[in-house]
Design a protein around this motif. Structure first.
Motif, PDB file in Angstrom:
ATOM      1  N   GLY A 139      -2.410 -59.058  37.541  1.00 25.22           N
ATOM      2  CA  GLY A 139      -1.482 -57.876  37.045  1.00 25.22           C
ATOM      3  C   GLY A 139      -2.459 -56.436  37.027  1.00 25.22           C
ATOM      4  O   GLY A 139      -3.489 -56.498  37.368  1.00 25.22           O
ATOM      5  N   PRO A 140      -1.621 -55.478  36.369  1.00 27.64           N
ATOM      6  CA  PRO A 140      -2.550 -54.249  36.552  1.00 27.64           C
ATOM      7  C   PRO A 140      -3.650 -54.202  35.240  1.00 27.64           C
ATOM      8  O   PRO A 140      -3.382 -54.724  34.097  1.00 27.64           O
ATOM      9  CB  PRO A 140      -1.488 -53.362  35.870  1.00 27.64           C
ATOM     10  CG  PRO A 140      -0.267 -54.249  35.370  1.00 27.64           C
ATOM     11  CD  PRO A 140      -0.446 -55.608  35.858  1.00 27.64           C
ATOM     12  N   PRO A 141      -4.750 -53.732  35.826  1.00 27.34           N
ATOM     13  CA  PRO A 141      -5.984 -53.923  34.627  1.00 27.34           C
ATOM     14  C   PRO A 141      -5.844 -52.801  33.819  1.00 27.34           C
ATOM     15  O   PRO A 141      -5.380 -51.626  34.184  1.00 27.34           O
ATOM     16  CB  PRO A 141      -7.209 -53.601  35.638  1.00 27.34           C
ATOM     17  CG  PRO A 141      -6.724 -52.954  36.862  1.00 27.34           C
ATOM     18  CD  PRO A 141      -5.165 -53.384  37.058  1.00 27.34           C
ATOM     19  N   GLU A 142      -6.087 -53.031  32.520  1.00 27.20           N
ATOM     20  CA  GLU A 142      -6.337 -51.850  31.334  1.00 27.20           C
ATOM     21  C   GLU A 142      -7.428 -50.845  31.885  1.00 27.20           C
ATOM     22  O   GLU A 142      -8.362 -51.297  32.030  1.00 27.20           O
ATOM     23  CB  GLU A 142      -6.640 -52.389  30.052  1.00 27.20           C
ATOM     24  CG  GLU A 142      -5.531 -53.122  29.402  1.00 27.20           C
ATOM     25  CD  GLU A 142      -5.783 -53.696  27.925  1.00 27.20           C
ATOM     26  OE1 GLU A 142      -7.015 -53.469  27.483  1.00 27.20           O
ATOM     27  OE2 GLU A 142      -5.222 -54.096  27.178  1.00 27.20           O
ATOM     28  N   VAL A 143      -7.276 -49.780  31.244  1.00 32.03           N
ATOM     29  CA  VAL A 143      -8.081 -48.801  31.342  1.00 32.03           C
ATOM     30  C   VAL A 143      -8.991 -48.685  29.941  1.00 32.03           C
ATOM     31  O   VAL A 143      -8.094 -48.778  28.621  1.00 32.03           O
ATOM     32  CB  VAL A 143      -7.662 -47.376  31.672  1.00 32.03           C
ATOM     33  CG1 VAL A 143      -8.872 -46.209  31.364  1.00 32.03           C
ATOM     34  CG2 VAL A 143      -7.097 -47.266  32.885  1.00 32.03           C
ATOM     35  N   THR A 144     -10.341 -48.959  29.656  1.00 34.46           N
ATOM     36  CA  THR A 144     -10.939 -49.148  28.568  1.00 34.46           C
ATOM     37  C   THR A 144     -10.579 -47.987  27.576  1.00 34.46           C
ATOM     38  O   THR A 144     -10.502 -46.814  27.768  1.00 34.46           O
ATOM     39  CB  THR A 144     -12.358 -49.344  28.746  1.00 34.46           C
ATOM     40  OG1 THR A 144     -12.525 -50.546  29.574  1.00 34.46           O
ATOM     41  CG2 THR A 144     -13.141 -49.722  27.464  1.00 34.46           C
ATOM     42  N   LYS A 145     -10.153 -48.187  26.437  1.00 34.39           N
ATOM     43  CA  LYS A 145      -9.934 -47.351  25.264  1.00 34.39           C
ATOM     44  C   LYS A 145     -11.120 -46.327  24.762  1.00 34.39           C
ATOM     45  O   LYS A 145     -12.186 -46.905  24.889  1.00 34.39           O
ATOM     46  CB  LYS A 145      -9.366 -48.013  24.098  1.00 34.39           C
ATOM     47  CG  LYS A 145     -10.220 -48.795  23.335  1.00 34.39           C
ATOM     48  CD  LYS A 145      -9.721 -49.105  21.990  1.00 34.39           C
ATOM     49  CE  LYS A 145     -10.883 -49.768  21.038  1.00 34.39           C
ATOM     50  NZ  LYS A 145     -11.794 -48.842  20.823  1.00 34.39           N
ATOM     51  N   VAL A 146     -10.957 -45.435  24.217  1.00 33.01           N
ATOM     52  CA  VAL A 146     -11.661 -44.529  23.663  1.00 33.01           C
ATOM     53  C   VAL A 146     -12.422 -45.118  22.658  1.00 33.01           C
ATOM     54  O   VAL A 146     -11.951 -46.255  21.916  1.00 33.01           O
ATOM     55  CB  VAL A 146     -10.909 -43.367  22.814  1.00 33.01           C
ATOM     56  CG1 VAL A 146     -10.290 -43.643  21.757  1.00 33.01           C
ATOM     57  CG2 VAL A 146     -12.029 -42.187  22.397  1.00 33.01           C
ATOM     58  N   GLY A 147     -13.927 -45.089  22.399  1.00 32.06           N
ATOM     59  CA  GLY A 147     -14.819 -45.704  21.397  1.00 32.06           C
ATOM     60  C   GLY A 147     -15.058 -47.044  21.834  1.00 32.06           C
ATOM     61  O   GLY A 147     -16.086 -47.717  21.064  1.00 32.06           O
ATOM     62  N   SER A 148     -14.657 -47.599  23.034  1.00 29.89           N
ATOM     63  CA  SER A 148     -15.277 -48.813  23.515  1.00 29.89           C
ATOM     64  C   SER A 148     -16.462 -48.563  24.490  1.00 29.89           C
ATOM     65  O   SER A 148     -16.227 -47.498  25.138  1.00 29.89           O
ATOM     66  CB  SER A 148     -14.621 -49.790  24.077  1.00 29.89           C
ATOM     67  OG  SER A 148     -13.431 -50.301  22.982  1.00 29.89           O
ATOM     68  N   LEU A 149     -17.402 -49.286  24.728  1.00 30.82           N
ATOM     69  CA  LEU A 149     -18.190 -49.197  25.869  1.00 30.82           C
ATOM     70  C   LEU A 149     -17.720 -49.425  27.048  1.00 30.82           C
ATOM     71  O   LEU A 149     -17.464 -50.496  27.349  1.00 30.82           O
ATOM     72  CB  LEU A 149     -19.476 -50.266  25.800  1.00 30.82           C
ATOM     73  CG  LEU A 149     -20.931 -49.716  24.922  1.00 30.82           C
ATOM     74  CD1 LEU A 149     -21.956 -50.627  25.049  1.00 30.82           C
ATOM     75  CD2 LEU A 149     -21.502 -48.355  25.782  1.00 30.82           C
ATOM     76  N   VAL A 151     -19.241 -58.846  30.207  1.00 31.77           N
ATOM     77  CA  VAL A 151     -18.101 -58.063  30.584  1.00 31.77           C
ATOM     78  C   VAL A 151     -16.828 -58.466  30.606  1.00 31.77           C
ATOM     79  O   VAL A 151     -16.684 -59.591  31.069  1.00 31.77           O
ATOM     80  CB  VAL A 151     -18.711 -57.603  32.041  1.00 31.77           C
ATOM     81  CG1 VAL A 151     -17.825 -56.459  32.591  1.00 31.77           C
ATOM     82  CG2 VAL A 151     -20.060 -57.051  31.911  1.00 31.77           C
ATOM     83  N   ARG A 152     -15.951 -57.642  29.947  1.00 35.36           N
ATOM     84  CA  ARG A 152     -14.670 -57.959  30.201  1.00 35.36           C
ATOM     85  C   ARG A 152     -13.648 -57.258  30.820  1.00 35.36           C
ATOM     86  O   ARG A 152     -13.850 -55.710  30.751  1.00 35.36           O
ATOM     87  CB  ARG A 152     -13.981 -58.115  28.608  1.00 35.36           C
ATOM     88  CG  ARG A 152     -12.639 -58.889  28.478  1.00 35.36           C
ATOM     89  CD  ARG A 152     -12.447 -58.619  27.020  1.00 35.36           C
ATOM     90  NE  ARG A 152     -11.245 -57.621  26.882  1.00 35.36           N
ATOM     91  CZ  ARG A 152     -10.868 -57.275  25.598  1.00 35.36           C
ATOM     92  NH1 ARG A 152     -11.530 -57.462  24.628  1.00 35.36           N
ATOM     93  NH2 ARG A 152      -9.885 -56.284  25.556  1.00 35.36           N
ATOM     94  N   THR A 153     -12.637 -57.723  31.551  1.00 35.03           N
ATOM     95  CA  THR A 153     -11.748 -57.144  32.078  1.00 35.03           C
ATOM     96  C   THR A 153     -10.373 -57.563  31.431  1.00 35.03           C
ATOM     97  O   THR A 153     -10.275 -58.669  31.325  1.00 35.03           O
ATOM     98  CB  THR A 153     -11.438 -57.353  33.910  1.00 35.03           C
ATOM     99  OG1 THR A 153     -11.961 -58.619  33.884  1.00 35.03           O
ATOM    100  CG2 THR A 153     -12.724 -56.425  34.223  1.00 35.03           C
ATOM    101  N   THR A 154      -9.319 -56.590  31.324  1.00 39.20           N
ATOM    102  CA  THR A 154      -8.329 -57.108  30.751  1.00 39.20           C
ATOM    103  C   THR A 154      -6.911 -56.695  31.558  1.00 39.20           C
ATOM    104  O   THR A 154      -6.923 -55.450  32.107  1.00 39.20           O
ATOM    105  CB  THR A 154      -8.189 -56.313  29.474  1.00 39.20           C
ATOM    106  OG1 THR A 154      -9.550 -56.379  28.767  1.00 39.20           O
ATOM    107  CG2 THR A 154      -7.063 -57.054  28.341  1.00 39.20           C
ATOM    108  N   ILE A 155      -5.970 -57.757  31.598  1.00 39.15           N
ATOM    109  CA  ILE A 155      -4.927 -57.177  32.547  1.00 39.15           C
ATOM    110  C   ILE A 155      -3.672 -57.363  31.488  1.00 39.15           C
ATOM    111  O   ILE A 155      -3.405 -58.143  30.502  1.00 39.15           O
ATOM    112  CB  ILE A 155      -4.635 -58.372  33.435  1.00 39.15           C
ATOM    113  CG1 ILE A 155      -5.759 -58.521  34.279  1.00 39.15           C
ATOM    114  CG2 ILE A 155      -3.457 -58.283  34.137  1.00 39.15           C
ATOM    115  CD1 ILE A 155      -6.004 -57.294  35.280  1.00 39.15           C
TER     116      ILE A 155
END
Ligand SMILES: [Fe+2]
Length: 295
Positions: A62-72, A271-275
């Motif tokens: 599915g579509p990957p999240e864009v990492t939120k503000v405040g995370s590396l 390292v994490r990717t999130t869908i």
């Protein structure tokens, strides 16, 4: 591809297959996807993942999240979870990175506090400590099925408020920054996520959950605490002991997880990717009726 069960009624290792195989081949992806729907946690060993191979694999789901503000990793598709500071040395225990690792040690599901919750998280071990640092998983699907039918019915018709600042406040006041609070207003989701592929429900709760819609605050908190305790009862978890090259993916709709501590001086880098979940993953029925009507 062989599927080897690992945990108490959920979690399995996929053998004879690589991230690249699943990314490249529709038939292999379909088999991996079916295993994901069935087992909720999938382990692939010896992968030597790079950011590119991990993202190509993750995008299949599915579509990957864009990492939120405040995370590396903010603004990218990657989140770096580490205790290694910008100067290359391990940070002290009161450092923001270390406190974030501590917050990850509360039982949770990823991204329930976001406007679009997550279908799956994919975590790859790049540098692991010799001792500790495991990730522990429970099946909230099996937890739901352990409830008596009256409680199942009740839970299916309740809605829960999730807030990132709530889980962070349990570790240190102010751990969620004003920028994070502004970017992440509380979200409300149904307490049970029904999987549209197999029709099985799962308790959808996390350390981010703080209130039940329409219930008095203390009563809602008590119900959340009781269901969290039941879902994480002793003997129901799968503990993943990381080796470098491991990749684990889990279904955020049907599991909770927590990090386990490790000796502070030992470096760790994951390292994490999130869908993100989509309508095909059962998202529509998770929204409160007021929002369903509005959309
Ligand atoms: Fe997590």
């Amino acid at each position: 591809m062989d599927i080897v069960p690992l945990g108490p009624g959920f979690a399995a290792e996929l053998r004879g297959v690589t991230l690249a195989d699943i990314a490249a081949d529709d038939t292999v992806y379909a088999a991996a996807r079916a295993a994901f729907e069935d087992h909720s946690v999938l382990v692939l060993r010896g992968q030597e993942a790079t950011d590119e191979s991990q993202l190509a694999f993750s995008r299949r789901f599915g579509p990957p999240e864009v990492t939120k503000v405040g995370s590396l990793g903010t603004g990218t598709h990657f989140i770096t979870l580490t205790n290694i500071g910008p100067d290359g040395t391990v940070v002290p225990p009161d450092h923001r990175y270390a406190l974030r690792n501590k917050a990850n040690q509360l039982w949770h599901t990823d991204s329930s506090f976001k406007p679009v919750p997550a279908l799956t998280s994919v975590l790859s071990a790049r540098l692991v400590p010799d001792h500790g640092g495991e990730t522990e998983y429970v099946s909230t699907r099996l937890a739901f099925e352990r409830l008596d039918p009256a409680m199942q019915k009740k839970a299916e018709n309740l809605f829960v408020w999730h807030d990132y600042a709530h889980s962070r406040s349990q570790i240190a006041p102010g751990l969620a920054s004003p920028e994070e609070r502004a970017a992440l207003p509380p979200q409300c989701w149904r307490m049970v996520w029904k999987n549209p592929v197999n029709g099985r429900g799962a308790i959808y709760l996390a350390s981010h959950a703080y209130a039940v819609e329409g219930m008095e605050v203390a009563a809602g908190k008590k119900l959340i605490d009781e269901l969290m305790a039941a879902a994480t009862a002793p003997g129901t978890s799968y503990v993943h002991k990381w080796k470098s090259g491991d990749v684990v993916m889990w279904d955020n709709r049907a599991t909770m997880h927590r990090g386990r501590p490790w000796p502070a001086p030992e470096p760790r880098l994951m390292v994490r990717t999130t869908i993100s979940a989509t309508e095909a993953d059962g998202l529509a029925s998770m929204r409160p009726p007021s929002r369903q009507a509005a959309e």
